[in-house]
Design an enzyme around this catalytic site. Structure first.
Site, PDB file in Angstrom:
ATOM      1  N   ASN A 152       0.841  -1.199   0.000  1.00 25.83           N
ATOM      2  CA  ASN A 152       0.000   0.000   0.000  1.00 25.83           C
ATOM      3  C   ASN A 152       0.871   1.242   0.000  1.00 25.83           C
ATOM      4  OD1 ASN A 152      -0.486   1.913   2.545  1.00 25.83           O
ATOM      5  ND2 ASN A 152       0.185  -0.095   3.316  1.00 25.83           N
ATOM      6  N   PHE A 184      -1.336   8.323   4.132  1.00 29.47           N
ATOM      7  CA  PHE A 184      -2.094   8.985   5.213  1.00 29.47           C
ATOM      8  C   PHE A 184      -3.331   9.717   4.690  1.00 29.47           C
ATOM      9  CE2 PHE A 184       1.754   9.739   8.313  1.00 29.47           C
ATOM     10  CZ  PHE A 184       1.756   8.389   8.620  1.00 29.47           C
ATOM     11  N   SER A 197       5.781   5.245   8.624  1.00 26.70           N
ATOM     12  CA  SER A 197       5.111   4.972   7.354  1.00 26.70           C
ATOM     13  C   SER A 197       6.086   5.285   6.231  1.00 26.70           C
ATOM     14  CB  SER A 197       3.867   5.838   7.212  1.00 26.70           C
ATOM     15  OG  SER A 197       3.435   5.777   5.860  1.00 26.70           O
ATOM     16  N   ASN A 216       5.266   5.984   3.254  1.00 25.97           N
ATOM     17  CA  ASN A 216       4.567   6.695   2.177  1.00 25.97           C
ATOM     18  C   ASN A 216       4.440   8.197   2.382  1.00 25.97           C
ATOM     19  OD1 ASN A 216       4.064   4.190   0.809  1.00 25.97           O
ATOM     20  ND2 ASN A 216       2.539   3.761   2.387  1.00 25.97           N
ATOM     21  N   LYS A 222       5.858   3.833  16.888  1.00 27.83           N
ATOM     22  CA  LYS A 222       5.787   2.739  15.904  1.00 27.83           C
ATOM     23  C   LYS A 222       6.953   2.844  14.943  1.00 27.83           C
ATOM     24  CE  LYS A 222       2.689   0.302  12.811  1.00 27.83           C
ATOM     25  NZ  LYS A 222       1.305   0.097  12.424  1.00 27.83           N
ATOM     26  N   ASN A 282       6.039  -1.415  11.255  1.00 26.54           N
ATOM     27  CA  ASN A 282       5.214  -0.944  10.143  1.00 26.54           C
ATOM     28  C   ASN A 282       5.536  -1.800   8.895  1.00 26.54           C
ATOM     29  OD1 ASN A 282       3.603   0.851   8.519  1.00 26.54           O
ATOM     30  ND2 ASN A 282       4.041   2.446  10.030  1.00 26.54           N
TER      31      ASN A 282
HETATM   32  C1  LIG Z   1      -3.646  -0.902   3.645  1.00 27.54           C
HETATM   33  C2  LIG Z   1      -2.793  -0.640   4.842  1.00 27.54           C
HETATM   34  C3  LIG Z   1      -2.836   0.601   5.451  1.00 27.54           C
HETATM   35  C4  LIG Z   1      -2.045   0.861   6.579  1.00 27.54           C
HETATM   36  N1  LIG Z   1      -2.127   2.080   7.180  1.00 27.54           N
HETATM   37  C5  LIG Z   1      -1.407   2.306   8.308  1.00 27.54           C
HETATM   38  C6  LIG Z   1      -1.522   3.536   8.993  1.00 27.54           C
HETATM   39  O1  LIG Z   1      -2.298   4.410   8.627  1.00 27.54           O
HETATM   40  N2  LIG Z   1      -0.753   3.719  10.106  1.00 27.54           N
HETATM   41  C7  LIG Z   1       0.111   2.770  10.571  1.00 27.54           C
HETATM   42  O2  LIG Z   1       0.773   2.997  11.596  1.00 27.54           O
HETATM   43  N3  LIG Z   1       0.215   1.583   9.948  1.00 27.54           N
HETATM   44  C8  LIG Z   1      -0.515   1.335   8.840  1.00 27.54           C
HETATM   45  N4  LIG Z   1      -0.408   0.124   8.208  1.00 27.54           N
HETATM   46  C9  LIG Z   1       0.566  -0.862   8.728  1.00 27.54           C
HETATM   47  C10 LIG Z   1      -0.079  -1.885   9.660  1.00 27.54           C
HETATM   48  O3  LIG Z   1      -0.600  -1.260  10.803  1.00 27.54           O
HETATM   49  C11 LIG Z   1       0.958  -2.940  10.082  1.00 27.54           C
HETATM   50  O4  LIG Z   1       1.978  -2.319  10.829  1.00 27.54           O
HETATM   51  C12 LIG Z   1       1.584  -3.658   8.908  1.00 27.54           C
HETATM   52  O5  LIG Z   1       0.651  -3.863   7.876  1.00 27.54           O
HETATM   53  C13 LIG Z   1       2.194  -5.011   9.286  1.00 27.54           C
HETATM   54  O6  LIG Z   1       1.209  -5.867   9.817  1.00 27.54           O
HETATM   55  P1  LIG Z   1       0.436  -6.992   8.934  1.00 27.54           P
HETATM   56  O7  LIG Z   1       1.487  -7.760   8.178  1.00 27.54           O
HETATM   57  O8  LIG Z   1      -0.297  -7.811   9.936  1.00 27.54           O
HETATM   58  O9  LIG Z   1      -0.467  -6.253   8.021  1.00 27.54           O
HETATM   59  C14 LIG Z   1      -1.187  -0.152   7.076  1.00 27.54           C
HETATM   60  C15 LIG Z   1      -1.164  -1.405   6.454  1.00 27.54           C
HETATM   61  C16 LIG Z   1      -1.950  -1.667   5.368  1.00 27.54           C
HETATM   62  C17 LIG Z   1      -1.896  -3.026   4.721  1.00 27.54           C
END
Ligand SMILES: Cc1cc2nc3c(=O)[nH]c(=O)nc-3n(C[C@H](O)[C@H](O)[C@H](O)COP(=O)(O)O)c2cc1C
Length: 357
Positions: A105, A109, A169, A171, A211, A240
């Protein structure tokens, strides 16, 4: 089969409207939430009903915190929310790598801004523990980034059970520079100071967690650990998404820009947790996140050093049943060790591993 962001919006909208029906929350708790057994843990002074939480990014605008909590999560982390409203990146910005149970992704934000976020939270309510994850606006210059976090922290303080400071993040350009020593020192000192002031005026202490990214060097992890201890930060969320493409180097789908989550991130994030734990040695709790799909993955993260575990991508591929399956699996491990809490089982498993070494 649907476009990833469209189906994401559909689920959030479904829960949002479903929870407008009077009594649905009680019904869900009666019929559904009970399927997840209790597995209480106390971390950051908060009593979590179980150690499996929803990671940030799914409910960025506080539209369905109750519905998500009712799926059995020990808690839900909302956000990332930025002080001002912003659209995020243009165009298609979420990609599923189905064969690898991964997501890329580059949302950037997308946020309704703090005022609207809090209005949504007040209107839609919450159930159980919630974390609020805050970030900076893209248009804010990096030398004023601390002001964005300060503003967001002051606004969410009365509503959050803990506040997550997102400096990882991939991004938002240069956001990750906030993890480097002089920047992190200033950020943590300022936020800690504000936390103490707010704690006094509101007579209520809200823990702060930072984070971090999975793309850190060993030296960077050591610096973060040092500063987290120095400034008495309450927890570290690791990790993250990654800008690397572990095991996907030849995969064309993986060439999309953005942060990678899910299965390929699993061992990368567990390694970061292990290294971080070796520095923190239990002085600061760790919330482990990255590629968790089942109880065995959650267990690996906990043995590596995590006190709590979050997931996001696993929930997308497995659906809500992932929560109760994971909690049940952990509970079985606790019961077969004859312990009365999962923290006890984990502590034993960690020291066993250290003894073996
Ligand atoms: C579509 C998407 C949007 C995300 N948006 C955020 C975000 O706004 N803030 C954040 O701290 N992490 C964000 N993350 C990261 C997740 O919170 C997490 O740290 C990361 O995806 C790893 O965990 P997972 O493998 O279980 O998804 C996002 C992840 C995904 C897939």
């Amino acid at each position: 089969m649907l476009d990833p962001e469209f189906s994401h919006r559909l689920v959030v909208a479904f829960l949002y409207y479903l929870y407008k029906i009077p009594g649905i929350h009680l019904l869900a708790r009666l019929l559904y939430t009970r399927l997840t057994p209790p597995l209480p843990v106390t971390v950051m002074g908060l009593e979590f009903p179980n150690p499996i939480g929803l990671a940030a990014g799914l409910d960025k605008h506080a539209k369905c915190a109750k519905g998500l909590a009712d799926m059995g999560f020990g808690w839900v982390e909302l956000g990332t929310v930025t002080p001002q409203k912003q659209a995020g990146n243009p165009g298609k910005r979420m990609f599923r790598l189905t064969d690898n149970k991964a997501i890329i992704n580059r949302m950037g934000f997308n946020s309704v801004g703090i005022d609207r976020f809090l209005r949504n939270l007040r209107r839609n309510g919450k159930a159980g523990i919630i974390g609020i994850n805050i970030g900076k606006n893209r248009s804010t210059p990096m030398d004023q980034a601390v002001d964005d976090y300060l503003m967001a922290m002051q606004a969410v303080y009365p509503y959050a059970d803990y506040i997550a400071i997102n400096i990882s993040s991939p991004n938002t350009s240069h956001l990750r520079d906030l993890q480097k020593e002089p920047n992190l020192e200033t950020l943590l000192a300022t936020l800690k100071n504000e936390q103490i002031m707010l704690g006094k005026t509101r007579r209520h202490y809200v823990p702060l967690a930072i984070k971090i990214s999975p793309d850190l060097t060993d030296e960077e992890i050591a610096v973060i650990a040092k500063l987290v201890i120095k400034h008495k930060i309450d927890a570290v969320i690791a990790t993250n998404t990654t800008v690397s493409r572990p095991g996907l180097e030849d995969n064309l789908e993986a060439s999309e820009g953005g942060g990678l989550s899910g299965q390929p991130l699993k061992t990368v994030s567990t390694d970061i947790i292990r290294k971080l734990y070796n520095h923190l040695k239990g002085k600061v709790p760790i919330i482990g996140v990255g590629g968790v799909e089942n109880a065995s993955d959650a267990w690996d993260k906990m043995v590596a050093g995590a006190d709590l575990v979050q997931l996001y991508t696993g929930f997308i591929y497995e659906g809500p049943a992932i929560v109760r399956r994971t909690v049940r699996g952990l509970r079985r491990r606790m019961q077969s060790s004859g312990d009365s809490s999962i923290s006890e089982t984990i502590t034993k498993a960690r020291s066993g591993i250290h003894l073996m070494r």
